[in-house]
Write an enzyme that holds these catalytic residues in place. Structure first.
Site, PDB file in Angstrom:
ATOM      1  N   GLY A 307      43.944  70.104 -78.514  1.00  0.00           N
ATOM      2  CA  GLY A 307      44.425  68.572 -79.804  1.00  0.00           C
ATOM      3  C   GLY A 307      44.673  68.804 -80.187  1.00  0.00           C
ATOM      4  O   GLY A 307      45.425  69.603 -80.813  1.00  0.00           O
ATOM      5  N   ALA A 379      37.279  72.674 -84.150  1.00  0.00           N
ATOM      6  CA  ALA A 379      38.225  71.253 -84.466  1.00  0.00           C
ATOM      7  C   ALA A 379      37.757  70.858 -83.152  1.00  0.00           C
ATOM      8  O   ALA A 379      38.101  69.318 -83.608  1.00  0.00           O
ATOM      9  CB  ALA A 379      39.492  71.557 -84.387  1.00  0.00           C
ATOM     10  N   LYS A 425      36.207  59.966 -92.821  1.00  0.00           N
ATOM     11  CA  LYS A 425      35.185  58.994 -92.297  1.00  0.00           C
ATOM     12  C   LYS A 425      33.376  59.707 -92.666  1.00  0.00           C
ATOM     13  O   LYS A 425      32.629  59.016 -91.990  1.00  0.00           O
ATOM     14  CB  LYS A 425      34.965  58.913 -90.434  1.00  0.00           C
ATOM     15  CG  LYS A 425      36.739  57.570 -90.785  1.00  0.00           C
ATOM     16  CD  LYS A 425      37.298  57.444 -89.115  1.00  0.00           C
ATOM     17  CE  LYS A 425      38.326  57.044 -88.680  1.00  0.00           C
ATOM     18  NZ  LYS A 425      39.327  57.888 -90.302  1.00  0.00           N
ATOM     19  N   SER A 467      48.367  61.837 -84.508  1.00  0.00           N
ATOM     20  CA  SER A 467      47.819  62.288 -83.781  1.00  0.00           C
ATOM     21  C   SER A 467      47.264  61.465 -82.701  1.00  0.00           C
ATOM     22  O   SER A 467      47.750  60.099 -81.888  1.00  0.00           O
ATOM     23  CB  SER A 467      46.209  62.832 -83.894  1.00  0.00           C
ATOM     24  OG  SER A 467      46.149  61.901 -85.013  1.00  0.00           O
ATOM     25  N   ARG A 561      37.641  46.474 -86.475  1.00  0.00           N
ATOM     26  CA  ARG A 561      36.422  46.882 -85.251  1.00  0.00           C
ATOM     27  C   ARG A 561      35.405  47.368 -86.075  1.00  0.00           C
ATOM     28  O   ARG A 561      34.545  47.454 -86.605  1.00  0.00           O
ATOM     29  CB  ARG A 561      37.375  47.793 -84.084  1.00  0.00           C
ATOM     30  CG  ARG A 561      38.472  47.138 -84.118  1.00  0.00           C
ATOM     31  CD  ARG A 561      39.638  48.588 -83.516  1.00  0.00           C
ATOM     32  NE  ARG A 561      40.004  49.570 -84.751  1.00  0.00           N
ATOM     33  CZ  ARG A 561      40.338  50.789 -84.254  1.00  0.00           C
ATOM     34  NH1 ARG A 561      41.100  51.031 -83.199  1.00  0.00           N
ATOM     35  NH2 ARG A 561      40.707  51.604 -85.413  1.00  0.00           N
ATOM     36  N   GLU A 564      34.091  49.459 -88.396  1.00  0.00           N
ATOM     37  CA  GLU A 564      35.428  50.499 -89.116  1.00  0.00           C
ATOM     38  C   GLU A 564      35.542  49.491 -91.065  1.00  0.00           C
ATOM     39  O   GLU A 564      34.564  48.704 -90.905  1.00  0.00           O
ATOM     40  CB  GLU A 564      36.698  50.093 -88.802  1.00  0.00           C
ATOM     41  CG  GLU A 564      37.861  49.445 -89.284  1.00  0.00           C
ATOM     42  CD  GLU A 564      38.968  49.292 -88.282  1.00  0.00           C
ATOM     43  OE1 GLU A 564      39.962  50.216 -87.885  1.00  0.00           O
ATOM     44  OE2 GLU A 564      39.265  48.234 -87.845  1.00  0.00           O
TER      45      GLU A 564
END
Length: 645
Positions: A307, A379, A425, A467, A561, A564
């Site tokens: 990633g 990760a 988040k 990213s 969304r 969100e």
């Protein structure tokens, strides 16, 4: 063959220096004796002075060998190298003078000769070295080009940075194969404007540099600008101007970072800026000594290695000299790509890739048993908010159960330090993705208090520019298609930093935690600077593409969304924080919530494996309320209602 060439070159240098010393003695004698510069005069001077010339040459040779001045590379000679040459010349003359007077009171060689001798020796030696340097220095050779009627057709390049960096860069450029000619320097050094460095004019500032680049581009000269350090950032040119320069054909370049240079002797070729780098704030520069102490010579394992964050962790720990690198990921392409890159750039580094899923506890245990890592960076995660709203079962299995498996395996394998990569988040989370990441944090906290010697840390940060699946690549693709660029709300804000900077801070947080061996679990929050309005980010990207927002590319507001938030926070309402290092905050709970137990994790896993999204979602937030020590009603009020597309 290499040793033989070296000995031949050193022999030629010694011979040349001996010849200069002989010539210096004879020339000095000629000047003092008054012999004319004729063949007969030279012969008479040589006959009279040759014993002294040979003695002086042998003495100089002995000093050269004793002080190893014959090992200097003349084609790279600098003031530092000239010092020993001058010292040897003066010392040779002094010793020669002393012996001459001791043996014969200077009867056969006039005293004035002995005074002129070191001057001639130094001048002739420096002349020889200078000729050798000029032959290797392209800029020095090109300074003669106007007299030969030739023209320099290389692309003009403006340098931006400190004067010492500009000086070093100009020297390197003169010896490189890069097809650029320096056209100007922009520096913050006071009083440098209107002067020159190695024949290159120092410009008055950013405005003059931008005007020169635009003029050169209009003439079709294909100019470029390179940023050598962080003393002046691209942002000081202004986003709109940078966009016009890019679309006008100006290359925006930078020098490579230490990680990009790698361990395989990669060249220091300049890199073009990515769009996200031009949007970023000036990066925080931290000392890498603690990072080397953390990973140098150690066995490091990275989950989610394919990633965006995981692959950058692999690069940075490889550049810091880890002893072995194990890369774990369930993405075949992602794992293949980072394994190939590490192999190309650090070919001597011991490494192994594992195409494993962190959900598979048995395979994960086998991997840890095989690798026996010292440090683990976890990760691997499912991170896309709208997608996880529709797939809460998958989010639990990867983000919660997967983290439990990794932590358990780390404890069982005797790992010294495990780091869990979390997200902003996870703070007061109203969505499934954030909630499962917060539960994963609780899993790591629980493992810290269980049996085992592993030191656990949690590092929490916001969005990273560029990213996979993030807003910048999405906006860039929309701009390339001609728009519109879609923003979910005109006031929505997010924290941003570049991937390399985020990983650097992750490593620093890990090093800080590793030094606190007897303290509580290290939960760290990275200082992300000020939040950025996504609407402003969209406008800047459009301008960097050389277009005008609202005229060339429209911006369309689509509405929030599912799951969100308008604003992200880095610290939960149930937590307190304090600065504990440069760009690092340490976070602790205000109230101790429920501990994540093995039974709790198994219950979440059992419900998730049944594929019941509604039941899984309900259980996620019920568990989270207990962990955060808040009521279920408060959690329900914080959760946005789920909307289907």
């Amino acid at each position: 063959m290499g040793i033989a060439n070296t000995l031949i070159i050193r022999g030629l240098k010694v011979t040349a220096r001996a010849g200069i010393r002989v010539a210096a003695v004879i020339a000095a004698y000629m000047l003092v004796a008054g012999h004319g510069l004729t063949p007969a005069g030279v012969l008479r001077a040589a006959e009279a002075a040759w014993p002294h010339a040979m003695a002086f040459a042998v003495l100089g040779l002995a000093l050269d060998l004793a002080f190893r001045t014959d090992r200097a590379l003349w084609r790279y000679v600098s003031i530092v190298d000239i010092g020993p040459l001058v010292r040897n010349s003066v010392l040779s003359a002094f010793i020669f003078l002393a012996f001459n007077f001791f043996l014969e009171r200077g009867a056969s060689l006039p005293r004035t000769t002995l005074l002129i001798l070191p001057v001639l020796d130094i001048v002739m030696t420096l002349a020889l070295v200078l000729v050798r340097r000029i032959a290797h220095d392209k800029d020095a050779l090109r300074s003669l080009v106007p007299f030969l009627g030739k023209q320099d057709d290389r692309s003009p390049l403006i340098l931006v940075g400190r004067m010492d960096r500009a000086d070093t860069f100009l020297r390197d450029l003169s010896r490189s194969e890069d097809d650029y000619r320096p056209a100007g320097i922009v520096t913050e050094s006071a009083g440098a404007a209107a002067r020159e460095l190695r024949g290159v004019k120092v410009l008055a500032g950013v405005q003059q540099a931008a005007d020169m680049l635009e003029e050169l581009a209009e003439r079709g000269a294909e100019p470029a600008i390179v940023f050598l350090d962080d003393s002046i950032s691209p942002a000081e040119f202004g986003v709109e101007r940078l966009g016009h320069l890019r679309t006008g054909g100006v290359k925006l370049l930078r020098t490579p970072s230490l990680v990009e240079v790698g361990g395989a002797g990669d060249d220091g070729a300049m890199r073009e800026f990515q769009l996200e780098e031009l949007l970023a704030r000036p990066p925080v520069r931290l000392d890498d000594a603690p990072l080397r102490a953390l990973v140098a010579g150690r066995r490091v394992l990275v989950t989610g290695a394919g990633g965006s964050i995981g692959s950058e962790i692999c690069r940075q720990v490889a550049s810091l000299g880890c002893g072995h690198l194990a890369m774990v990921d369930n993405s075949e392409f992602g794992l293949f790509k980072i394994d190939q890159e590490i192999g190309d750039r650090w070919p001597t580094l011991s490494r192994r890739e594992y195409l494993y899923d962190v959900r598979n506890k048995a395979l994960l245990n086998d991997c840890f048993e095989d690798v026996r890592p010292d440090v683990v960076f976890h990760a691997a995660a499912l991170k896309h908010v709208p997608l996880m709203e529709r797939h809460p079962c998958e989010s639990v299995l990867t983000n919660v159960v997967g983290t439990w498996n990794v932590a358990e395996a780390a404890n069982a394998a005797g790992v010294k330090h495990m780091v869990f990569i979390s997200t902003d988040k996870a703070v007061d989370p109203p969505n499934v993705m954030g909630a499962t990441k917060r539960l994963a944090e609780a899993v790591v906290r629980a493992q810290q208090t269980s049996a085992g010697n592993t030191r656990f840390s949690v590092v929490r940060f916001g969005n990273v520019l560029g990213s996979a699946g993030s807003v910048v690549p999405t906006f860039r693709a929309q701009i390339e298609r001609g728009g519109p660029v879609t923003v979910t709300h005109p006031d929505i804000e997010r924290y941003f930093m570049t991937i390399p900077e985020a990983v650097q801070l992750v490593l620093h947080a890990t090093a800080h935690s590793a030094r606190q061996t007897d303290g509580p679990l290290g939960v760290f929050v990275l200082d992300m600077g000020k939040p950025v309005k996504i609407m402003d980010l969209a406008r800047q990207l459009i301008e960097l593409s050389g277009k005008t927002p609202g005229r060339d590319i429209e911006i369309e507001v689509t509405g929030l969304r599912p799951g969100e938030k308008l604003f992200e926070e880095l610290v939960d309402s149930s937590e307190v924080s304090e600065m504990c290092g440069q760009s690092l905050m340490c976070v602790t709970d205000r109230i101790q919530g429920a501990r994540m137990t093995e039974q709790t994790v198994h219950k979440l896993e059992r419900v998730a494996r049944q594929g019941d999204d509604a039941a899984t979602r309900t259980l996620i937030f019920e568990t989270l309320a207990k962990v955060r020590a808040v009521s279920s009603e408060e959690m329900s009020a914080a959760v946005l209602p789920m909307r289907r597309a």
